[in-house]
Design an enzyme around this catalytic site. Structure first.
Site: not given
Ligand code: ZN
Ligand code: NAG
Ligand code: NAG
Length: 434
Positions: A171, A177, A167
């Site tokens: 980014h 998100h 995750h």
């Molecule tokens: Zn995040």
């Protein structure tokens, strides 16, 4: 770990000999609102819990047009040979730590055309990921330049799960998100009453167009209790049977991978190098690096042309209930399998209510005031109103629950193969207020 110790005390020795220790549910996984410090690196603030807000970026934020960033300056560039290279340095010598970080980097690398190049020192080149073990888990969006000694990503001790590391790397590759997508209101409900008023800015829509469909299983999706002030859900799936998929940190989803491969031109370049022999792929499938179609879950065939199921995994048990019946946990009165999840959406006829009468109920009991392992949530207000959660022997034989209106929703999570579960009778009764 504290949890394991508690479990040891809790389980009686008889059971213990027969049972491999279960992994306790990671309550805090993805809870960036709790795990992360108030202020990010260089004194910069966080947005949405784990994105370091970069003021240089603010002005272009409004013109973002995809699930990921479209600002090509923020994407990692191709080298002279046309290969996207992301250099990274792991700023920690602990081998176990390095392994955990590498697992997620390999996961990205194996599924995309992005090459991650491990550096031996932290100074060169200027643009690289500097993976640090600071407090919490956080990252910038996309490539940031001009930060001497690279661009920090923190993978703290609480964040070493494969999906959590993936995750944060996501980014840094340019992903926002999932629930910041402009179409998210078609897929999730945000319960603002469970979010502190000064935290509601974390639920902004940030991207306006999308190249792949919305994905509850995206590794970039928030969990359902993020920023909750009262332990209640802040995000609910509009398809209530999908609620349990939110905040999955198992790894990259098919659509995460496809999106990265679109953003970084991987699909174009693979299709190009496959030449005339590039296959045509249907149903969201795409041409993978070996010139075959990579197909989404629920499809198969050379061109993903056969639809065998849905994108999301089938429900293991439960479903819609519209007739009086008996519902039980799987295998009842024998125990269910570990990590069993069932949901029932019980819908009474017009002007009637649901009455649920338990004949037996036995799950692992409550620990330090929460049902950490097995649990049954009874939503008497229907699928979108949180209910009460029960475990242990907290529901007595003969005890009944009535829906407030015509619908009741049950969500069962069985963690460990130990207790028999429950059996309950569904009936419909007249609603005097109707
Ligand atoms: Zn995040
Ligand atoms: C192509 O790669 C995928 C994994 O990326 C693999 O499952 C598949 O078997 C490969 N196909 C061929 C023909 O090698
Ligand atoms: C269950 O019922 C709801 C509402 O009636 C419907 O929208 C949904 O498709 C049904 N789901 C399943 C899995 O049958």
């Amino acid at each position: 770990m504290g949890m394991i110790k508690c479990l040891l005390i809790f389980l009686n020795s008889q059971v213990l000999t027969a049972l491999a220790l279960p992994k306790p549910p990671a309550d805090l996984e993805g809870r960036y609102d709790i795990l992360n410090p108030d202020v990010g690196p260089y004194g910069l603030p966080f947005i949405e819990g784990d994105i370091v807000f970069d003021p240089l970026y603010q002005t272009i934020e409004d013109v973002e047009t995809r699930k990921g960033t479209t600002n090509t300056e923020r994407l990692w560039p191709k080298n002279k040979r046309g290969i996207v290279v992301v250099p990274f340095y792991i700023n920690d010598q602990d081998l176990d730590y390095q392994d955990r970080v590498m697992a997620a980097i390999r996961h990205w690398r194996e599924n995309t055309c992005i090459v991650f190049k491990k550096l031996k020192s932290a100074d060169k080149p200027i643009n690289h990921l500097n993976i640090v073990r600071e407090s919490g888990c956080w990252s910038f969006i996309g490539r940031n330049y001009g930060q001497s000694s690279g661009q920090k990503i923190s993978i703290g001790n609480e964040c070493l799960g494969l999906g959590t590391v993936a995750h944060e790397v996501g980014h840094a590759l340019g992903f926002y998100h999932e629930q910041s997508r402009s179409d998210r209101d078609d897929y999730v409900i945000i319960n603002f009453e469970n979010i502190e008023s000064d935290k509601t800015g974390n639920f902004k829509i940030r991207t306006t167009l999308t190249d792949v469909p919305y994905d509850y299983t995206s590794v970039m999706h928030y969990g359902s209790k993020i920023f909750s002030i009262n332990g209640e859900f802040t995000l609910m799936a509009k398809d209530p049977f999908r609620q349990g998929l939110l905040g999955s940190r198992k790894g990259l989803s098919f659509r995460d991978i496809k999106m990265a491969n679109i953003m970084y031109g991987c699909i174009d370049s693979w299709t190009g190098s496959c030449g005339l022999s590039a296959p045509v792929c249907h149903n969201e499938g795409y041409v993978d690096k070996n010139c075959t179609c990579r197909c989404p879950p629920g499809t198969s065939g050379d061109q993903c042309q056969e639809v065998t199921g849905g994108y999301y995994p089938d429900l293991e048990c439960g479903g819609n209930v519209t007739e009086p019946t008996v519902i039980t946990t799987p295998n009842y009165p024998n125990t269910f399998l570990p990590e069993t999840q069932c949901m029932w959406w019980i819908q009474a006829p017009f002007c009637m209510k649901v009455k649920l009468t338990f004949s037996s109920f036995k799950l692992i009991k409550r620990m330090s005031s929460s049902c950490r392992f097995d649990k049954l949530e009874i939503r008497e207000g229907g699928p979108f109103v949180s209910g009460h959660t029960y475990c242990g022997s907290e529901i007595e034989s003969g005890q009944a629950f009535e829906s407030i209106q015509s619908e009741m929703f049950l969500w069962f999570n069985g963690a460990v193969e130990m207790e028999p579960g429950f059996s309950a009778h569904v009936s419909f009764i007249n609603d005097p207020d109707c």
